[in-house]
Write an enzyme that holds these catalytic residues in place. Sequence first.
Site, PDB file in Angstrom:
ATOM      1  N   ALA A   1      39.297  41.668  41.846  1.00 52.56           N
ATOM      2  CA  ALA A   1      40.450  42.399  41.307  1.00 52.56           C
ATOM      3  C   ALA A   1      41.764  41.986  41.977  1.00 52.56           C
ATOM      4  O   ALA A   1      42.838  42.130  41.370  1.00 52.56           O
ATOM      5  CB  ALA A   1      40.219  43.894  41.467  1.00 52.56           C
TER       6      ALA A   1
ATOM      7  N   GLU B   1      40.125  28.337  41.728  1.00 54.43           N
ATOM      8  CA  GLU B   1      39.904  29.755  41.424  1.00 54.43           C
ATOM      9  C   GLU B   1      38.718  29.871  40.470  1.00 54.43           C
ATOM     10  O   GLU B   1      38.666  29.127  39.483  1.00 54.43           O
ATOM     11  CB  GLU B   1      41.179  30.304  40.756  1.00 54.43           C
ATOM     12  CG  GLU B   1      41.044  31.724  40.249  1.00 54.43           C
ATOM     13  CD  GLU B   1      42.301  32.189  39.502  1.00 54.43           C
ATOM     14  OE1 GLU B   1      43.277  31.417  39.383  1.00 54.43           O
ATOM     15  OE2 GLU B   1      42.267  33.324  39.019  1.00 54.43           O
TER      16      GLU B   1
HETATM   17  C1  DQA Z   1      36.107  38.768  38.430  1.00 52.91           C
HETATM   18  C2  DQA Z   1      37.041  39.267  37.320  1.00 52.91           C
HETATM   19  C3  DQA Z   1      37.993  40.317  37.851  1.00 52.91           C
HETATM   20  O1  DQA Z   1      38.833  40.790  36.806  1.00 52.91           O
HETATM   21  C4  DQA Z   1      37.237  41.501  38.415  1.00 52.91           C
HETATM   22  O2  DQA Z   1      38.114  42.434  38.988  1.00 52.91           O
HETATM   23  C5  DQA Z   1      36.187  41.094  39.396  1.00 52.91           C
HETATM   24  C6  DQA Z   1      35.378  39.906  39.105  1.00 52.91           C
HETATM   25  C7  DQA Z   1      35.040  37.793  37.874  1.00 52.91           C
HETATM   26  O3  DQA Z   1      34.452  37.081  38.682  1.00 52.91           O
HETATM   27  O4  DQA Z   1      34.788  37.778  36.671  1.00 52.91           O
HETATM   28  O5  DQA Z   1      35.950  41.750  40.395  1.00 52.91           O
HETATM   29  O6  DQA Z   1      36.882  38.049  39.378  1.00 52.91           O
END
Ligand code: DQA
Length: 147
Positions: free
Chosen positions: A77, A98
């Site tokens: 998040a 990322e």
């Molecule tokens: C996440 C996507 C984010 O929006 C979410 O808050 C997560 C996991 C993913 O790996 O899909 O915690 O990073």
Amino acid sequence: MLSILVLHGPNLNLLGLREPGVYGSVTLDEINNQLTQKAETLGVKVSVLQSNHEGVIVDAIHAAIGQHQGILINAGAYTHTSVAIRDALAGVAIPTVEVHLSNIYRREAFRHHSYIAPVAIGQISGFGAESYRLGLLALVEFLNKTP
Ligand code: DQA
């Protein structure tokens, strides 16, 4: 040997339990084991850290200077909220990829913006646990091509 820092942000310690319809049933330990195995075949070393605390992630990024040549990050998040993590990545200028398990662009509007994307080489999103493996591969190929 190239050393890669793998950073997992908040709630990723709950993988396996957490919203399996969105994130799958693979646990974080399984992801880390897969990454370590993949790293061996690529001839690189990985160091893994998961934290639910923004400052711990910022500190780990700072501590990467001189220790790691690349960063693979799923900031969870914090992707959508953390100017501090973005500034840390920009500050250390270590090539970063990322990753996200889910395709953040198919989900709620608040997940469509990433503070990290503009300071990363690129982003892999939507392939479940495979996103990490693909991200590691992309990062290592980038580093191997960089003089
Ligand atoms: C996440 C996507 C984010 O929006 C979410 O808050 C997560 C996991 C993913 O790996 O899909 O915690 O990073």
